[in-house]
Write a protein that holds these residues in place. Sequence first.
Motif, mmCIF file in Angstrom:
data_model
loop_
_atom_site.group_PDB
_atom_site.id
_atom_site.type_symbol
_atom_site.label_atom_id
_atom_site.label_comp_id
_atom_site.label_asym_id
_atom_site.label_seq_id
_atom_site.Cartn_x
_atom_site.Cartn_y
_atom_site.Cartn_z
ATOM 1 N N GLY A 231 1.455 20.111 22.388
ATOM 2 C CA GLY A 231 1.037 20.433 23.711
ATOM 3 C C GLY A 231 2.247 20.355 24.675
ATOM 4 N N LYS A 232 3.616 20.477 24.181
ATOM 5 C CA LYS A 232 4.597 20.566 24.862
ATOM 6 C C LYS A 232 5.589 21.515 24.693
ATOM 7 N N LEU A 233 6.272 22.231 25.774
ATOM 8 C CA LEU A 233 7.107 23.201 25.229
ATOM 9 C C LEU A 233 8.612 22.441 25.303
ATOM 10 N N HIS A 234 9.532 23.170 24.206
ATOM 11 C CA HIS A 234 10.791 22.600 24.003
ATOM 12 C C HIS A 234 11.880 23.557 24.006
ATOM 13 N N TRP A 235 13.069 23.325 24.321
ATOM 14 C CA TRP A 235 14.387 23.838 24.080
ATOM 15 C C TRP A 235 15.441 23.084 23.988
ATOM 16 N N VAL A 236 16.387 23.376 23.638
ATOM 17 C CA VAL A 236 17.689 22.787 23.389
ATOM 18 C C VAL A 236 18.680 22.685 24.740
ATOM 19 N N ASN A 237 19.329 21.637 24.956
ATOM 20 C CA ASN A 237 20.017 21.405 26.146
ATOM 21 C C ASN A 237 21.436 21.768 25.711
ATOM 22 N N PHE A 238 22.326 22.634 26.594
ATOM 23 C CA PHE A 238 23.711 23.002 26.087
ATOM 24 C C PHE A 238 24.733 22.373 27.080
ATOM 25 N N ASP A 239 24.498 21.307 27.735
ATOM 26 C CA ASP A 239 25.301 20.535 28.452
ATOM 27 C C ASP A 239 24.871 18.946 28.488
ATOM 28 N N SER A 240 25.972 18.552 29.045
ATOM 29 C CA SER A 240 25.948 16.888 29.144
ATOM 30 C C SER A 240 25.960 16.498 30.592
ATOM 31 N N HIS A 241 24.876 15.740 31.182
ATOM 32 C CA HIS A 241 24.950 15.580 32.418
ATOM 33 C C HIS A 241 23.961 14.594 32.822
ATOM 34 N N PRO A 242 24.033 13.600 33.853
ATOM 35 C CA PRO A 242 23.197 12.555 34.222
ATOM 36 C C PRO A 242 21.706 13.191 34.663
ATOM 37 N N TRP A 243 20.762 12.511 34.174
ATOM 38 C CA TRP A 243 19.270 12.754 34.773
ATOM 39 C C TRP A 243 18.521 11.487 35.126
ATOM 40 N N GLY A 244 17.676 11.499 35.845
ATOM 41 C CA GLY A 244 16.892 10.306 36.313
ATOM 42 C C GLY A 244 17.418 9.322 37.080
ATOM 43 N N ASN A 245 16.588 8.391 37.555
ATOM 44 C CA ASN A 245 16.956 7.410 38.698
ATOM 45 C C ASN A 245 18.195 6.430 38.415
ATOM 46 N N GLU A 246 18.019 6.304 36.936
ATOM 47 C CA GLU A 246 18.883 5.145 36.285
ATOM 48 C C GLU A 246 20.081 5.735 35.596
ATOM 49 N N GLY A 247 20.464 7.031 35.798
ATOM 50 C CA GLY A 247 21.659 7.589 35.458
ATOM 51 C C GLY A 247 21.359 7.827 33.873
ATOM 52 N N ASP A 248 20.348 8.034 33.425
ATOM 53 C CA ASP A 248 19.984 8.660 32.068
ATOM 54 C C ASP A 248 20.975 9.712 31.853
ATOM 55 N N ILE A 249 21.314 10.151 30.607
ATOM 56 C CA ILE A 249 22.249 11.219 30.271
ATOM 57 C C ILE A 249 21.621 11.925 29.422
ATOM 58 N N ILE A 250 21.595 13.451 29.656
ATOM 59 C CA ILE A 250 21.104 14.248 28.739
ATOM 60 C C ILE A 250 22.301 14.799 27.925
ATOM 61 N N SER A 251 22.535 14.592 26.531
ATOM 62 C CA SER A 251 23.514 14.985 26.023
ATOM 63 C C SER A 251 23.421 16.359 25.371
ATOM 64 N N PHE A 252 24.512 17.043 24.941
ATOM 65 C CA PHE A 252 24.631 18.192 24.374
ATOM 66 C C PHE A 252 23.825 18.172 23.175
ATOM 67 N N GLY A 253 22.611 19.439 22.919
ATOM 68 C CA GLY A 253 21.822 19.232 21.553
ATOM 69 C C GLY A 253 20.780 18.475 21.973
ATOM 70 N N ASP A 254 20.575 17.599 22.918
ATOM 71 C CA ASP A 254 18.962 17.097 23.208
ATOM 72 C C ASP A 254 18.114 17.915 23.324
ATOM 73 N N ILE A 255 17.093 17.588 23.189
ATOM 74 C CA ILE A 255 15.816 18.604 23.507
ATOM 75 C C ILE A 255 15.018 18.264 24.728
ATOM 76 N N ILE A 256 14.808 19.222 25.710
ATOM 77 C CA ILE A 256 14.113 19.077 26.813
ATOM 78 C C ILE A 256 12.625 19.544 26.639
ATOM 79 N N SER A 257 11.730 18.686 26.979
ATOM 80 C CA SER A 257 10.369 19.083 26.988
ATOM 81 C C SER A 257 9.589 19.241 28.245
ATOM 82 N N PHE A 258 8.554 19.979 28.167
ATOM 83 C CA PHE A 258 7.596 20.041 29.427
ATOM 84 C C PHE A 258 6.084 19.831 28.931
ATOM 85 N N ASP A 259 5.576 18.879 29.220
ATOM 86 C CA ASP A 259 4.099 18.780 29.111
ATOM 87 C C ASP A 259 2.981 19.586 29.905
ATOM 88 N N LEU A 260 2.461 20.365 28.906
ATOM 89 C CA LEU A 260 1.503 21.438 29.746
ATOM 90 C C LEU A 260 0.232 20.748 30.368
#
Length: 394
Positions: A231-260
Amino acid sequence: METEAEYSLGIFQDPTVSSETQMENAQSSAILPTLPSELINEILLRLPVKTLLRFRSVSKSWLALISSPQFINTHLSLSANNKDYTHHRLILSLSRPNKKNLNVCSVRSLLKESVVEPCGLDCPLKDKFQILDSVNGLICLMVGVEAFFIWNPSIRKFKKVTAEAVERYGQKVFGFGYDELQDDYKILRMCMTTSYELKVELYSLKSDSWRIVDDFPAGRRQSGLAKLVNGKLHWVNFDSHPWGNEGDIISFGDIISFDLADEKWGKLEKPCYRKRDFCNKLGVLGSDLCMFNDYENTFADVWVMKEYGVKESWAKIYTINFSHDISKYCWSPLFCKSNEGEVLLVYGSRFMIYSPKDDSIKYLELANFKFGFDANFYVESLVFPFANDPRTQQ
């Protein structure tokens, strides 16, 4: 010449048989056994869509049965879970100047035969388009970034969806999927505008409207089409950067999802694959999310997330050694696993059967078909969620 039905019902008059005998035969043929309605329903549920479309004309009761939501959903479930892939198809597009020709072939034939000849498929579009994805027998086509078509090729019905025009620059990402909770089909569009603003919009078929989606994590993404799993859409991240209020990091190659369903963003950590030059792509194997790591165009590792959302459940299930150079094939792969454990792999215009038992690859030949620019699996279905929409076309 008489038909078998005419002869069995005594309509055809045989001059070699006496009139009394013909009358007796007609009377006995007229006393036909009546099947219970439950058995008729079970038989109809296992028939192909093309046959069911004809059978709607048999009687008003059959028309009501075949058109009912319960029948349509049960038929879809049985077809989608058929282990012989009897009702599964692979749709292929052949690029031509300013347009595309569509072809279709049976997935079962691809798994069983060495040479397959695709058949032409009537398409409602005459302009050049792109196949986004398919779900429940519905295929989403896109013309440019402003026009989308939700199309059921099995019943030859479609609906056009128009989005607001946007002056885009660079990145653009799209997705199409089904929200089971709301029983709704949705299209996701992300475009980088000329002012370097990432605009995210979501279309709902149920409300027939677009709206802006907020809270998308900043950063560069892979341009392309999302993969629908759980039930979610997914694609691969191609950059590293902070994300979230606590400074969570999305790394190169991590998968971003969107819950429909709840329309929230999330991330999945990538598997711990080897450190070499590679190109990783997302795929779907059965109902599981998988990652395809193509190394130096000579071999690829296939990882499967066996328990969704659990990083430790990533498992490398195949290492496929290619005997042909695949450097020019950069599309996301398509997977389909047979009952015998063999895997149908569609990678660009390569059609392969991989056997894990002996680590062998058989390259399939598609007669009269040289190049598949877009390819996607779909299951034949009666699904028609916009039956009462006057803008629906045939």
